[in-house]
Design a protein around this motif. Structure first.
Motif, PDB file in Angstrom:
ATOM      1  N   LEU A 148       9.215   4.158   5.985  1.00  0.00           N
ATOM      2  CA  LEU A 148       8.784   3.782   4.966  1.00  0.00           C
ATOM      3  C   LEU A 148       9.479   4.487   3.945  1.00  0.00           C
ATOM      4  O   LEU A 148       9.998   6.006   4.240  1.00  0.00           O
ATOM      5  CB  LEU A 148       7.238   4.927   4.816  1.00  0.00           C
ATOM      6  N   ALA A 149       9.042   4.706   2.479  1.00  0.00           N
ATOM      7  CA  ALA A 149       9.754   5.621   1.647  1.00  0.00           C
ATOM      8  C   ALA A 149       9.020   6.424   1.328  1.00  0.00           C
ATOM      9  O   ALA A 149       7.893   6.467   1.724  1.00  0.00           O
ATOM     10  CB  ALA A 149      10.103   4.215   0.280  1.00  0.00           C
ATOM     11  N   VAL A 150       9.805   8.049   0.585  1.00  0.00           N
ATOM     12  CA  VAL A 150       8.683   9.050   0.439  1.00  0.00           C
ATOM     13  C   VAL A 150       9.857   9.235  -1.246  1.00  0.00           C
ATOM     14  O   VAL A 150      10.826   9.209  -1.573  1.00  0.00           O
ATOM     15  CB  VAL A 150       9.256  10.043   1.042  1.00  0.00           C
ATOM     16  N   ILE A 151       8.439   9.809  -2.030  1.00  0.00           N
ATOM     17  CA  ILE A 151       8.322  10.348  -3.238  1.00  0.00           C
ATOM     18  C   ILE A 151       8.165  11.322  -3.230  1.00  0.00           C
ATOM     19  O   ILE A 151       7.135  11.328  -3.059  1.00  0.00           O
ATOM     20  CB  ILE A 151       7.942   8.846  -4.434  1.00  0.00           C
ATOM     21  N   GLU A 152       8.201  12.348  -4.270  1.00  0.00           N
ATOM     22  CA  GLU A 152       8.100  13.534  -3.565  1.00  0.00           C
ATOM     23  C   GLU A 152       7.603  14.168  -4.942  1.00  0.00           C
ATOM     24  O   GLU A 152       8.797  13.725  -6.096  1.00  0.00           O
ATOM     25  CB  GLU A 152       9.136  14.689  -3.451  1.00  0.00           C
ATOM     26  N   ASP A 153       6.234  14.237  -5.605  1.00  0.00           N
ATOM     27  CA  ASP A 153       6.144  14.504  -6.817  1.00  0.00           C
ATOM     28  C   ASP A 153       6.015  16.170  -6.569  1.00  0.00           C
ATOM     29  O   ASP A 153       5.215  16.894  -5.776  1.00  0.00           O
ATOM     30  CB  ASP A 153       4.508  14.302  -6.845  1.00  0.00           C
ATOM     31  N   VAL A 154       6.510  16.437  -7.615  1.00  0.00           N
ATOM     32  CA  VAL A 154       7.384  18.189  -7.462  1.00  0.00           C
ATOM     33  C   VAL A 154       7.044  18.728  -8.873  1.00  0.00           C
ATOM     34  O   VAL A 154       7.228  19.396  -9.439  1.00  0.00           O
ATOM     35  CB  VAL A 154       8.944  18.122  -6.824  1.00  0.00           C
ATOM     36  N   GLU A 213       1.109  -0.911   0.183  1.00  0.00           N
ATOM     37  CA  GLU A 213      -0.068  -0.077   0.018  1.00  0.00           C
ATOM     38  C   GLU A 213       0.645   1.220   0.234  1.00  0.00           C
ATOM     39  O   GLU A 213       1.497   1.215   0.793  1.00  0.00           O
ATOM     40  CB  GLU A 213      -1.325   0.040   1.441  1.00  0.00           C
ATOM     41  N   VAL A 214       0.543   1.958  -0.699  1.00  0.00           N
ATOM     42  CA  VAL A 214       1.022   3.540  -1.136  1.00  0.00           C
ATOM     43  C   VAL A 214       0.514   4.581  -0.330  1.00  0.00           C
ATOM     44  O   VAL A 214      -0.974   5.159  -0.861  1.00  0.00           O
ATOM     45  CB  VAL A 214       2.073   4.011  -1.967  1.00  0.00           C
ATOM     46  N   ILE A 215       0.512   5.412   0.122  1.00  0.00           N
ATOM     47  CA  ILE A 215      -0.298   6.345   0.757  1.00  0.00           C
ATOM     48  C   ILE A 215       0.092   7.629   0.233  1.00  0.00           C
ATOM     49  O   ILE A 215       0.997   8.189  -0.374  1.00  0.00           O
ATOM     50  CB  ILE A 215       0.004   7.155   2.444  1.00  0.00           C
ATOM     51  N   ALA A 259       5.265   3.198   1.415  1.00  0.00           N
ATOM     52  CA  ALA A 259       5.498   4.547   1.096  1.00  0.00           C
ATOM     53  C   ALA A 259       5.002   5.311   0.644  1.00  0.00           C
ATOM     54  O   ALA A 259       3.239   5.220   1.194  1.00  0.00           O
ATOM     55  CB  ALA A 259       6.316   4.142  -0.420  1.00  0.00           C
ATOM     56  N   ILE A 260       4.840   6.937   0.855  1.00  0.00           N
ATOM     57  CA  ILE A 260       3.998   8.257   1.316  1.00  0.00           C
ATOM     58  C   ILE A 260       4.637   8.111  -0.147  1.00  0.00           C
ATOM     59  O   ILE A 260       5.638   8.318  -0.802  1.00  0.00           O
ATOM     60  CB  ILE A 260       3.881   9.405   2.212  1.00  0.00           C
ATOM     61  N   ILE A 261       3.491   9.018  -1.136  1.00  0.00           N
ATOM     62  CA  ILE A 261       3.902   9.884  -1.935  1.00  0.00           C
ATOM     63  C   ILE A 261       3.759  11.269  -1.924  1.00  0.00           C
ATOM     64  O   ILE A 261       1.971  11.076  -1.777  1.00  0.00           O
ATOM     65  CB  ILE A 261       2.810   9.451  -3.089  1.00  0.00           C
ATOM     66  N   VAL A 262       4.353  12.363  -2.010  1.00  0.00           N
ATOM     67  CA  VAL A 262       3.822  13.526  -0.992  1.00  0.00           C
ATOM     68  C   VAL A 262       3.855  15.019  -2.050  1.00  0.00           C
ATOM     69  O   VAL A 262       4.684  14.581  -3.210  1.00  0.00           O
ATOM     70  CB  VAL A 262       5.110  14.082  -0.135  1.00  0.00           C
ATOM     71  N   VAL A 263       2.149  15.190  -2.105  1.00  0.00           N
ATOM     72  CA  VAL A 263       2.258  16.036  -3.922  1.00  0.00           C
ATOM     73  C   VAL A 263       2.554  17.564  -2.936  1.00  0.00           C
ATOM     74  O   VAL A 263       2.243  18.117  -2.142  1.00  0.00           O
ATOM     75  CB  VAL A 263       1.041  16.135  -4.124  1.00  0.00           C
TER      76      VAL A 263
END
Ligand SMILES: *Cc1c(COP(=O)(O)O)cnc(C)c1O
Length: 410
Positions: A172-178, A98-100, A147-151
């Motif tokens: 948790l891993a973090v991907i930033e949507d920049v 699951e990814v938040i 993971a978390i995808i942060v926008v």
């Protein structure tokens, strides 16, 4: 006040806003240079690089971006959607995970999760900033969360202190949507550098554009080699052309895209400052109008590049004039603006067709995101490239509509 433009009166706007995208001789020069170089892509023609000083536009763009963002590695790719698909693959996210993610974003922020076989779990946003609420993330963490995808919505940083703490405490891993946030920072640190990977878009509407384009940044050599491989049909970094180790994509950027990205980058800082100054004028003036709730900028946001100037419209303070009619009236006054996302990501037909994906029932999964979708007005970034008079004419249009509500039959 004069008659409303929607009723046949003269519009508030007396001259037009700047067009977007903006190009000049430098873009023409770069584009022709790429054309004549014989190096059009990132193909097997690496032999065309004549010396260490002879850099492709792709290399130049990647190096410049890595420097400006302050990160070890930057990989240019074909677009922002691919950047996200690749970033999530690099983290090893797969079926059952699951990814938040926030539901108030462009669909690609969540489809990358589906593309990896994992399940998107939607955390609600804050009504004040429109960014994901860290408390909402906390509540959704399960033993399957990876993971978390942060926008960073509209270019304003999400609360990276709290989000990174939650990520660390729960591994948790973090991907930033920049995609909205190039040029943005949180406590002086560039967006895209907090998480494991940062993904940018240079699609036509974005503040830095080359028509289509993307970038992935990371400080990890290991992640860099993975994203390199995934964007290169699974070849290894510095490996052989026809030897494939991983299941990847062709997400290479072309020299033509990179050529334009390089020349656009030279114009970026000046445009960025102009947007910020103009956004301050709108923020001050529009905040004074009852029934207009300008999105709050929190103190730790040290740079906000304003991909969008956002506000919420409270129809009850406008004699219940509908948002659509209000926007129509503004458009007629010469002010380009629109409602933005029609609904939260999970209410797109794609998501409704696979209801087992939802972590709750369909209705009011994220009440703040729903409410923002119903009340939002977006003023796009290129409008902020006008002059002070342009900004004041925007403000005038709002006042004019308020004073003439009777003309609209409300
Ligand atoms: C534009 C955008 C993307 C996708 O970028 P493309 O280059 O259009 O593929 C991803 N996330 C957000 C928030 C965007 O606005």
């Amino acid at each position: 006040m004069h008659k409303l433009a929607i009723r046949g009166g003269a519009p508030s706007k007396t001259k037009s806003f700047p067009e977007w995208p903006i190009h000049d001789e430098k873009d023409e020069e770069n584009l022709l240079k790429a054309l004549k170089s014989g190096r059009w892509g990132k193909g097997a023609t690496g032999n065309l690089i004549k010396s260490s000083e002879d850099k492709s536009f792709i290399q130049t763009f990647e190096e410049t971006m890595a420097n400006r963002i302050g990160v070890q590695h930057a990989l240019a790719v074909s677009n922002g959607t691919s950047a996200l698909d690749i970033a999530i693959r690099a983290l090893g996210i797969s079926q059952g995970d699951e990814v938040i993610v926030t539901p108030y974003s462009y669909i690609a922020s969540a489809t990358c999760i589906l593309q990896s076989g994992a399940i998107p779990v939607f955390a609600d946003v804050e009504l004040e900033t429109w960014n994901v609420n860290p408390e909402s993330i906390k509540k959704l963490i399960s033993n399957r969360t990876k993971a978390i995808i942060v926008v960073h919505f509209a270019g304003q940083s999400a609360n990276m202190d709290e989000i990174m703490t939650i990520a660390r405490e729960n591994s948790l891993a973090v991907i930033e949507d920049v995609a909205h946030g190039y040029g943005g920072s949180w406590n002086g640190k560039a967006l895209g550098t907090f998480g494991d990977l940062g993904c940018y878009s240079f699609q036509e509407s974005k503040n830095l554009t080359c028509g289509e384009g993307g970038l992935i940044v990371t400080n990890s050599q290991e992640n860099f080699e993975k994203i390199y491989s995934y964007h290169m049909t699974g070849r290894l970094y510095k490996g052989k052309w026809y030897e494939h180790y991983n299941l990847g994509w062709n997400a290479r950027i072309t020299e033509f895209q990179a050529a334009i990205a390089c020349s656009q980058l030279e114009k970026f800082n000046e445009q960025n400052n102009l947007r910020k100054n103009n956004a301050e004028i709108l923020r001050t003036e529009l905040s004074k109008i009852e029934g207009i709730v300008v999105t709050q900028v929190i103190d730790q946001v040290t740079d906000h590049p304003y991909h969008i100037f956002t506000l919420r419209y409270d129809a009850s303070k406008w004699n219940n004039l509908s948002r659509n009619r209000f926007i129509r009236a503004l458009n007629c006054e010469g002010i380009p603006c629109h409602i933005g996302y029609l609904y939260p990501i999970y209410k797109n037909p794609l998501f409704l067709s696979i209801p087992e994906l939802l972590n709750a029932t369909n209705e009011m999964l994220c009440p703040n995101a729903e409410r923002i979708c119903n009340e939002a007005i977006w003023i796009p970034q290129h409008i902020l490239l006008g002059d002070t008079q342009d900004m004041m004419e925007i403000v005038d249009a709002f006042h004019k509509i308020k004073l003439n509500l009777v003309e609209l039959g409300v």
